[in-house]
Write an enzyme that holds these catalytic residues in place. Structure first.
Site, mmCIF file in Angstrom:
data_model
loop_
_atom_site.group_PDB
_atom_site.id
_atom_site.type_symbol
_atom_site.label_atom_id
_atom_site.label_comp_id
_atom_site.label_asym_id
_atom_site.label_seq_id
_atom_site.Cartn_x
_atom_site.Cartn_y
_atom_site.Cartn_z
ATOM 1 N N ARG A 126 -0.983 -3.198 -14.063
ATOM 2 C CA ARG A 126 -1.783 -3.049 -15.170
ATOM 3 C C ARG A 126 -2.043 -1.473 -15.518
ATOM 4 O O ARG A 126 -2.184 -0.999 -16.659
ATOM 5 C CB ARG A 126 -3.038 -3.405 -14.926
ATOM 6 C CG ARG A 126 -3.964 -2.704 -13.913
ATOM 7 C CD ARG A 126 -5.078 -3.619 -13.186
ATOM 8 N NE ARG A 126 -4.278 -4.873 -12.527
ATOM 9 C CZ ARG A 126 -5.344 -5.712 -12.085
ATOM 10 N NH1 ARG A 126 -6.411 -5.744 -12.348
ATOM 11 N NH2 ARG A 126 -4.718 -6.816 -11.576
ATOM 12 N N LYS A 136 1.819 -4.468 1.086
ATOM 13 C CA LYS A 136 1.774 -5.859 1.154
ATOM 14 C C LYS A 136 2.388 -6.022 2.408
ATOM 15 O O LYS A 136 3.057 -5.571 3.012
ATOM 16 C CB LYS A 136 2.599 -6.571 -0.058
ATOM 17 C CG LYS A 136 2.508 -6.237 -1.374
ATOM 18 C CD LYS A 136 3.272 -6.890 -2.360
ATOM 19 C CE LYS A 136 3.076 -6.313 -3.801
ATOM 20 N NZ LYS A 136 2.247 -7.383 -4.314
#
Length: 491
Positions: free
Chosen positions: A335, A261
């Site tokens: 996930r 990020k």
């Protein structure tokens, strides 16, 4: 750690009947009658401070001797669609220290008391306590213990989200689960090391790059006495008590992995374990109330870091469910760890499966920070979730599990990819990915949370938030009800 992340973070309600200053909540329609009941001096004072019943306005009405006689608190249009039922949560930040009680018919006493306690929360782990806060006397006729339990559970969850990653890694999330279990007589099992790599390979792969070892935390609890009758869903356990499994995403910090990020994207990543905090807060409420159900809480706890053994874009990883997953983006790690936990939950055939996760920016773009998205294939359950959100003042919005979008997760080399690879329907494709790992459980709700209040609102201080925890407690209480008189038993 310098202190337990589960330390109490707010004062509770004072006993009913305690001498206190009245707080009159006044809607627009209430003001003319209240104004007529004021003494001439009080009316002159309200005029001097230009008090009106607009939402959030306040007048500290003096007695003749100069002491505080009463508080007038404006509620605005209480019948309007925009009315905030947590508005009394502003009061702890507006009032001087002292003891207060709710007066008049303008406020719902139970809602106002909960809002007050939620608004009293302060995260004070790293700095000296501020001035004394105002205290509220429990309104007559409300379940003060219930309100206190709910507020305390929210405070504990907020503390977890607000604690920075240097003091809250996977081991400390485990510590929080163990402390919760100890309070309520629950059992905790933890899978780590070689067993994690073998049985939960996606959790292991995501957490392998961090020096702080990943783990799967498994908390189980049941009431001591279980009546032998069918569950509401008809899918009862052997002794007739329904089984509910909560799964919480526990990413203590998310760098994004090798798909790292930007710095701005990491600033709030201590909150990426907000799903785990919500699951633990909901569990605190359920166990504290002794609801008649078997509860299991699964938390895959990891740190998504960068090192030489980090998982890579293009890797193909095995999963507990037997499905192979191609990694399209290492920043879609939540996930992956949820997939292994959901596969374990699905094999247990629960009556109800709920997962909480700070999962996608797409949900925030669609619904903003205050309105979590939820997904389920069960139409009746969807209605129950929406109703519980309204009842608990913990709002959510249903989004579609649009099955054709599953094709966006196709991979040429594996059973599926962990991302769609395009800009569209990110929250939906993430939910569809998770559904692949819990195919047997129809009664499955996925919550996509933000887990943070970007600015202060009544009852919701700026900072970490355990969105949907109160909703889930209201849902389970309505579905299964019951309560214990005996201490809970582990298991």
């Amino acid at each position: 750690m310098t202190a337990s992340p589960l330390a109490p973070s707010h004062p509770g309600l004072l006993p009913a009947g305690t001498d206190a200053i009245p707080v009159h909540g006044l809607g627009t329609a209430d003001w003319p009658g209240a104004q007529a009941a004021l003494t001439a001096a009080q009316a002159a004072y309200c005029g001097a401070v230009d008090f009106s019943p607009k939402a959030g306005s306040l007048a500290l009405v003096p007695a003749e001797d100069g002491r505080l006689a009463a508080v007038l608190f404006g509620l605005g249009d209480t019948a309007g669609a925009a009315y905030d039922r947590l508005l009394p949560g502003k009061l702890p930040g507006l009032l001087p220290p002292g003891r207060y009680r709710l007066a008049g018919a303008g406020l719902d006493p139970a809602e106002a008391a909960l809002a007050w306690l939620l608004g009293s929360y302060r995260f004070g782990r790293y700095r000296a306590a501020g001035p004394d806060r105002p205290r509220l006397v429990a309104p007559e006729g409300v379940d003060a213990a219930e309100i206190g339990r709910i507020a305390a559970a929210v405070g504990l969850g907020r503390d977890l989200v607000n604690t920075p990653a240097n003091d809250l890694g996977p081991a400390e999330i485990e510590d929080a689960a163990r402390a919760l279990a100890e309070r309520h007589g629950a059992a905790v099992a933890v899978v780590s090391g070689e067993a994690l790599a073998r049985d939960f390979p996606l959790v292991h792969a995501v957490g392998a790059a961090s020096p702080r070892a990943p783990r799967l935390i498994d908390l189980t609890w049941a009431p001591r006495e279980a009546a032998r009758e069918p569950s509401a869903s008809g899918n009862a356990t052997e002794d007739g008590v329904p089984t509910v499994i909560l799964v919480g995403k526990g990413v203590a910090f998310d760098t994004g992995g090798l798909d790292i990020k930007p710095s701005a994207g990491m600033l709030l990543m201590k909150k990426d374990m907000g799903g785990a905090a919500a699951a633990l807060a909901a569990a605190e409420m359920v166990m504290g109330a002794g609801l008649r159900l078997r509860l299991r809480v699964l938390i895959p706890a990891v740190e998504n870091a960068v090192s030489g053994n980090a998982f890579r874009p293009g890797d193909v990883l095995a999963s507990r469910a037997g499905l192979s997953v191609e990694i399209g983006n290492t920043d879609a790690e939540g996930r992956l760890i949820l997939a292994d936990a959901l596969a374990l939950a699905d094999a247990a055939r629960p009556d109800l499966l709920i997962d909480f996760a700070t999962l996608t920016g797409a949900a925030r773009v669609a619904l903003g920070p205050d309105l979590p998205a939820f997904f389920t294939e069960d139409e009746a359950l969807a209605g129950e979730v929406a109703a519980a959100g309204r009842s608990a003042i913990d709002p959510v919005w249903r989004m579609p599990l649009h099955a054709p979008y599953a094709s966006l997760l196709e991979s040429r080399v594996a059973d599926l990819n962990n991302v769609a690879g395009g800009p569209f329907a990110g929250a939906i494709t993430a939910a569809l990915f998770l559904r692949r790992f819990a195919p047997q459980t129809r009664a499955h709700v996925h919550f996509d949370l933000y887990g943070w209040n970007p600015s202060a609102k009544p009852g919701r201080p700026e900072g970490g938030e355990v969105q949907t925890a109160r909703l889930v407690y209201a849902l389970l209480k309505d579905r299964y009800g019951g309560g214990r008189r005996e201490p809970p038993a582990g298991g």
